[in-house]
Scaffold this motif. Structure first.
Motif, PDB file in Angstrom:
ATOM      1  N   ARG A  37     148.523   9.833 -45.667  1.00  0.00           N
ATOM      2  CA  ARG A  37     148.383   9.765 -47.128  1.00  0.00           C
ATOM      3  C   ARG A  37     149.273   8.628 -47.687  1.00  0.00           C
ATOM      4  O   ARG A  37     148.840   7.844 -48.535  1.00  0.00           O
ATOM      5  N   ARG A  38     150.494   8.539 -47.199  1.00  0.00           N
ATOM      6  CA  ARG A  38     151.397   7.474 -47.642  1.00  0.00           C
ATOM      7  C   ARG A  38     150.912   6.117 -47.131  1.00  0.00           C
ATOM      8  O   ARG A  38     151.048   5.102 -47.815  1.00  0.00           O
ATOM      9  N   ARG A  39     150.366   6.101 -45.954  1.00  0.00           N
ATOM     10  CA  ARG A  39     149.831   4.854 -45.391  1.00  0.00           C
ATOM     11  C   ARG A  39     148.681   4.338 -46.260  1.00  0.00           C
ATOM     12  O   ARG A  39     148.600   3.160 -46.576  1.00  0.00           O
ATOM     13  N   LYS A  40     147.803   5.258 -46.633  1.00  0.00           N
ATOM     14  CA  LYS A  40     146.660   4.922 -47.496  1.00  0.00           C
ATOM     15  C   LYS A  40     147.141   4.347 -48.832  1.00  0.00           C
ATOM     16  O   LYS A  40     146.627   3.338 -49.321  1.00  0.00           O
ATOM     17  N   ALA A  41     148.144   4.983 -49.411  1.00  0.00           N
ATOM     18  CA  ALA A  41     148.654   4.536 -50.712  1.00  0.00           C
ATOM     19  C   ALA A  41     149.433   3.231 -50.599  1.00  0.00           C
ATOM     20  O   ALA A  41     149.418   2.404 -51.516  1.00  0.00           O
ATOM     21  N   LYS A  42     150.086   3.035 -49.457  1.00  0.00           N
ATOM     22  CA  LYS A  42     150.988   1.891 -49.289  1.00  0.00           C
ATOM     23  C   LYS A  42     150.250   0.606 -48.938  1.00  0.00           C
ATOM     24  O   LYS A  42     150.502  -0.448 -49.517  1.00  0.00           O
ATOM     25  N   ASN A  43     149.352   0.693 -47.948  1.00  0.00           N
ATOM     26  CA  ASN A  43     148.718  -0.543 -47.495  1.00  0.00           C
ATOM     27  C   ASN A  43     147.259  -0.366 -47.080  1.00  0.00           C
ATOM     28  O   ASN A  43     146.525  -1.331 -46.983  1.00  0.00           O
ATOM     29  N   GLY A  44     146.870   0.876 -46.835  1.00  0.00           N
ATOM     30  CA  GLY A  44     145.482   1.161 -46.496  1.00  0.00           C
ATOM     31  C   GLY A  44     145.043   0.687 -45.130  1.00  0.00           C
ATOM     32  O   GLY A  44     143.839   0.676 -44.827  1.00  0.00           O
ATOM     33  N   GLU A  45     145.996   0.286 -44.267  1.00  0.00           N
ATOM     34  CA  GLU A  45     145.618  -0.220 -42.952  1.00  0.00           C
ATOM     35  C   GLU A  45     145.239   0.919 -42.009  1.00  0.00           C
ATOM     36  O   GLU A  45     145.865   1.969 -42.001  1.00  0.00           O
ATOM     37  N   GLY A  46     144.203   0.675 -41.201  1.00  0.00           N
ATOM     38  CA  GLY A  46     143.718   1.690 -40.279  1.00  0.00           C
ATOM     39  C   GLY A  46     144.683   1.970 -39.143  1.00  0.00           C
ATOM     40  O   GLY A  46     145.683   1.258 -38.951  1.00  0.00           O
ATOM     41  N   ILE A  47     144.371   2.994 -38.374  1.00  0.00           N
ATOM     42  CA  ILE A  47     145.233   3.402 -37.258  1.00  0.00           C
ATOM     43  C   ILE A  47     144.394   4.183 -36.265  1.00  0.00           C
ATOM     44  O   ILE A  47     143.343   4.745 -36.611  1.00  0.00           O
ATOM     45  N   THR A  48     144.830   4.207 -35.023  1.00  0.00           N
ATOM     46  CA  THR A  48     144.155   4.973 -33.969  1.00  0.00           C
ATOM     47  C   THR A  48     145.009   6.177 -33.586  1.00  0.00           C
ATOM     48  O   THR A  48     146.227   6.054 -33.453  1.00  0.00           O
ATOM     49  N   ILE A  49     144.371   7.331 -33.445  1.00  0.00           N
ATOM     50  CA  ILE A  49     145.037   8.519 -32.908  1.00  0.00           C
ATOM     51  C   ILE A  49     144.478   8.749 -31.511  1.00  0.00           C
ATOM     52  O   ILE A  49     143.287   9.011 -31.337  1.00  0.00           O
ATOM     53  N   LEU A  50     145.338   8.595 -30.522  1.00  0.00           N
ATOM     54  CA  LEU A  50     144.936   8.622 -29.113  1.00  0.00           C
ATOM     55  C   LEU A  50     145.578   9.806 -28.401  1.00  0.00           C
ATOM     56  O   LEU A  50     146.779   9.817 -28.154  1.00  0.00           O
ATOM     57  N   SER A  51     144.783  10.805 -28.062  1.00  0.00           N
ATOM     58  CA  SER A  51     145.288  11.945 -27.302  1.00  0.00           C
ATOM     59  C   SER A  51     145.495  11.542 -25.848  1.00  0.00           C
ATOM     60  O   SER A  51     144.635  10.904 -25.237  1.00  0.00           O
ATOM     61  N   CYS A  52     146.635  11.922 -25.304  1.00  0.00           N
ATOM     62  CA  CYS A  52     146.933  11.705 -23.886  1.00  0.00           C
ATOM     63  C   CYS A  52     147.091  13.042 -23.173  1.00  0.00           C
ATOM     64  O   CYS A  52     147.738  13.128 -22.119  1.00  0.00           O
ATOM     65  N   ASP A  53     146.528  14.099 -23.764  1.00  0.00           N
ATOM     66  CA  ASP A  53     146.607  15.418 -23.143  1.00  0.00           C
ATOM     67  C   ASP A  53     145.511  15.585 -22.098  1.00  0.00           C
ATOM     68  O   ASP A  53     144.431  14.990 -22.192  1.00  0.00           O
ATOM     69  N   ASN A  54     145.804  16.422 -21.120  1.00  0.00           N
ATOM     70  CA  ASN A  54     144.924  16.596 -19.973  1.00  0.00           C
ATOM     71  C   ASN A  54     143.834  17.620 -20.285  1.00  0.00           C
ATOM     72  O   ASN A  54     143.871  18.755 -19.811  1.00  0.00           O
ATOM     73  N   LEU A  55     142.882  17.235 -21.117  1.00  0.00           N
ATOM     74  CA  LEU A  55     141.748  18.093 -21.417  1.00  0.00           C
ATOM     75  C   LEU A  55     140.511  17.230 -21.612  1.00  0.00           C
ATOM     76  O   LEU A  55     140.606  16.052 -21.973  1.00  0.00           O
ATOM     77  N   GLN A  56     139.365  17.828 -21.367  1.00  0.00           N
ATOM     78  CA  GLN A  56     138.114  17.084 -21.400  1.00  0.00           C
ATOM     79  C   GLN A  56     137.810  16.598 -22.819  1.00  0.00           C
ATOM     80  O   GLN A  56     137.942  17.334 -23.779  1.00  0.00           O
ATOM     81  N   HIS A  57     137.379  15.328 -22.928  1.00  0.00           N
ATOM     82  CA  HIS A  57     137.066  14.714 -24.214  1.00  0.00           C
ATOM     83  C   HIS A  57     138.174  14.989 -25.236  1.00  0.00           C
ATOM     84  O   HIS A  57     137.949  15.511 -26.328  1.00  0.00           O
ATOM     85  N   ASN A  58     139.390  14.595 -24.845  1.00  0.00           N
ATOM     86  CA  ASN A  58     140.556  14.893 -25.672  1.00  0.00           C
ATOM     87  C   ASN A  58     140.502  14.205 -27.036  1.00  0.00           C
ATOM     88  O   ASN A  58     141.046  14.720 -28.013  1.00  0.00           O
TER      89      ASN A  58
END
Length: 478
Positions: free
Chosen positions: A162-183
């Motif tokens: 929410r603060r990122r959106k208000a501050k600069n609006g730049e995108g980001i990736t959320i990358l799961s590194c947990d050991n589960l299928q289609h994480n």
């Protein structure tokens, strides 16, 4: 012992990745790859800012801070030769209990372009039966109101975005590194469901600015006991409050779908792909399924360590026959993968004395493992009229393990099945051994529809009861 130090100036590394959950696996896997990458001068904007959110994280935070966030990683070779890597890629460490605002502001920081996660399967707060995000959880309800300091990973990430959106609006990736299928799909379902329930405007922004690639991770990384700390430091000659050790095999395959750039991890051995499905199927059907296959028979035979079980050539042949005869015809090898070499390496990994796993850990929670690792391929095998001898023996061994709780050597033991229902227990205790085939773990398989399967299962159940698992396993080895 060979010690490998990093050669970059750690003070000049900036954080481009924020990682939540600074546990042993993360420090042996993602940090390992990133530490190698940072030797490249053009990649030094990809240091890692670690984030810990739990009260129980205090010890690791204190220990790492006491040594400038550096630590040693001992990579234990299958040939008996170990390497110690000095890891310097962890450049910042924030403890959310101590400074929650720092966590939120770091997520909003435009220099952070990837959020990575190792929060365990349970950390995604999905219902085990339906797969739906559980919004009625007390802490989730508190964070959905957004009236105070967040208490869950979802609350922290939502506020940071929410603060990122208000501050600069730049995108980001959320990358799961947990050991589960289609994480990545799991992470997307969890975070977007939470955000949609909390802030619909933010949910619209997330849809357009946040990506959730799937990834496949693999590296055996045992827990570190106080005795291990002493042992590792004695061998390395270091005084490390937070050492980690792992096997010499590592794999990380990531879908190349990043919203704001990514490290050139391929330089360190990471594989990028359009779709991780083939890699996941290979790992689930060969590594995870083979672990389950060897677990119950080996435990009933009296083995308590995986490497100890793999010294028994009957167990090795049993596992290798399963890989070659039962699974290989059903699992297409991913591009550029030598399946024969992969299977050979798996046998070597299971037998690695330096990272010995507990057979009891492999036996833990079979109710959850069978539907993912065993049943899908079993359904295909039955339909195709394939030989089901080894899988049938496994299911008879599992039934014996749950019902009788005494191994071939007369040693009693306790089982750990947190998701076993009262109805399941009745099926386990039933006088007719075939009742066990209606266990919740086998739903959808309709194994009782195959007369041949049921007859073979009954035969194995009776023989294991009268002769023991070891002699019966020996009788089915080719």
């Amino acid at each position: 012992m060979n010690t490998i130090s990093y050669h970059y100036d750690a003070k000049k590394i900036t954080s481009g990745i924020l990682h939540i959950g600074v546990g042993n696996f993360h420090r042996a896997h993602q940090q390992f790859y990133t530490n190698i990458l940072l030797e490249s001068e053009d990649q030094r904007q990809w240091g890692i800012c670690g984030v810990c959110l739990l009260p129980s994280d205090e010890k690791i935070v204190r220990n790492l801070r006491a040594q400038n966030l550096e630590y040693s990683l001992t990579v234990c070779g299958r040939n008996g030769t170990d390497e110690v890597h000095q890891i310097g890629s962890l450049r910042e460490l924030i403890w959310g209990i101590e400074d929650p605002e720092a966590v939120i502001n770091k997520i909003a920081d435009p220099s952070i372009r990837i959020i990575t996660l190792t929060i365990t399967e349970g950390g995604y707060n999905l219902d085990k039966e339906t797969g739906e995000f559980m919004t009625k959880d007390e802490k989730i309800q508190q964070d959905l109101k957004n009236t105070g300091i967040p208490s869950t990973v979802f609350g922290f990430v939502a506020e940071g975005l929410r603060r990122r959106k208000a501050k600069n609006g730049e995108g980001i990736t959320i990358l799961s590194c947990d050991n589960l299928q289609h994480n990545g799909n799991t992470a997307k379902r969890a975070f977007t469901t939470f955000i949609e329930a909390q802030d619909k405007d933010l949910a619209v922004w997330v849809k357009d600015h946040v990506t959730f690639p799937n990834s496949m991770v693999d590296r055996i990384t045992p827990a570190v006991s106080p005795e291990d700390v002493e042992r590792l430091n004695r061998k390395s000659g270091m005084t490390d409050l937070a050492p980690v050790y792992c096997e010499d095999f590592a794999q990380w395959v990531i879908e190349d779908h990043f919203a704001a750039g990514r490290p050139a991890w391929e330089r360190a051995g990471v594989e990028f792909t359009d779709d991780v499905t083939a890699f996941e199927n290979m790992k689930l059907s060969l590594l995870n399924a083979s672990h389950t296959l060897l677990s119950y028979p080996s435990f009933l035979m009296g083995y308590r360590r995986v490497d100890e079980a793999m010294e028994d050539q009957n167990v090795v042949k049993f596992v290798r026959n399963f890989m070659d005869t039962d699974i290989t015809p059903l699992v297409p090898a991913p591009a550029n993968t030598d399946l024969e070499e992969y299977k050979k390496t798996l046998i070597e990994r299971f037998a690695n004395h330096s990272v010995s796993d507990q057979v009891s850990r492999l036996c833990f929670d079979g109710i959850s493992k069978f539907p993912v690792y065993i049943i899908p391929n079993l359904i295909t095998m039955i339909k195709a009229g394939m030989d089901v001898t080894r899988v049938t023996f496994l299911m008879a061994s599992y039934k014996h393990y749950l019902k009788y709780k005494t191994d071939d050597r007369g040693q009693s033991y306790e089982t750990a099945e947190p998701w076993l229902t009262a109805e399941d227990q009745k099926l386990i205790d039933a006088e007719d051994p075939a009742a066990f085939l209606d266990l919740s773990a086998f739903k959808g398989a309709d194994v009782k529809g195959s007369v041949k399967f049921v007859e073979l299962y009954r035969d194995f159940a009776e023989k294991i009861k009268n002769q023991g698992a070891g002699p019966v396993l020996k009788s089915i080895i080719k």
